[in-house]
Design an enzyme around this catalytic site. Sequence first.
Site, short mmCIF file in Angstrom:
data_model
loop_
_atom_site.label_atom_id
_atom_site.label_comp_id
_atom_site.label_asym_id
_atom_site.label_seq_id
_atom_site.Cartn_x
_atom_site.Cartn_y
_atom_site.Cartn_z
N SER A 67 42.53 16.46 43.86
CA SER A 67 43.16 15.86 44.01
C SER A 67 44.01 16.24 42.97
O SER A 67 45.59 16.40 42.60
CB SER A 67 43.61 14.39 43.71
OG SER A 67 42.12 14.47 42.39
N HIS A 96 44.40 15.24 36.49
CA HIS A 96 45.43 14.79 37.59
C HIS A 96 46.63 15.45 36.14
O HIS A 96 47.57 15.81 37.15
CB HIS A 96 45.96 13.66 37.96
CG HIS A 96 45.20 13.59 39.15
ND1 HIS A 96 44.88 11.49 39.78
CD2 HIS A 96 44.67 13.76 39.74
CE1 HIS A 96 43.49 11.60 40.45
NE2 HIS A 96 44.22 13.09 40.95
#
Length: 214
Positions: A142, A193
């Site tokens: 991710s 992230h």
Amino acid sequence: MKEMLNALKESPVTLVLILVNIIVHFTPFHYILGYDLWNASQNCIQPSTAVSSVMMGDLAVNRLILSAFMHVGDVHLTYNMVSLGWKGINLEKAQGPQAFLKLVFYAIVATNLLFVVLGCSMNALRIQPTTSHYNTCTLGFSGAIFCLKYVWNALSPNETTTVAGVKIPSKAAAWAELLLISSLVPSTSVVSHVAGILAGYLYMEYARQYAFMK
């Protein structure tokens, strides 16, 4: 989903990346080159462990690379691969397979390095000391996907995209998705992230100008 599967036929790098992630997740042969693919603590990215490894002369390449291809569960894998599929198809078509493969390698390495830097910095500044990011161990694709997401949105800054049913400028989409995911799934690694978004920014501003990235 059928549309994505058809598009993947013309996106070989994206298809191989998805298959590798799936194979690593489901393989019954978990020992490869001495690394245990079922051992999250051996392969995850953790700022404190990274610092200790470097001080002992170990660059911990397995953590830098393998951590991106390991996921904590089937849902984690599925969500990331669907996201990788759409981002990869668009970017591979726009850049070509060779340049896209280099971008993916950059995204994995740069995101994980920035995650370590951010974790160490937050620890030094005593940010959230009770849930120290210095000891956070993260896995999955991710972070790199957020890098790809930022790059794709930056390549079309004047367009709009939809996040949770709301149309927003493409250049703000990565940050909007970061806020959305963080609110829906508080257990996700926000720092990872953010590191991916920063890696995307550095790619657009600096890295992509170099010949070896083209």
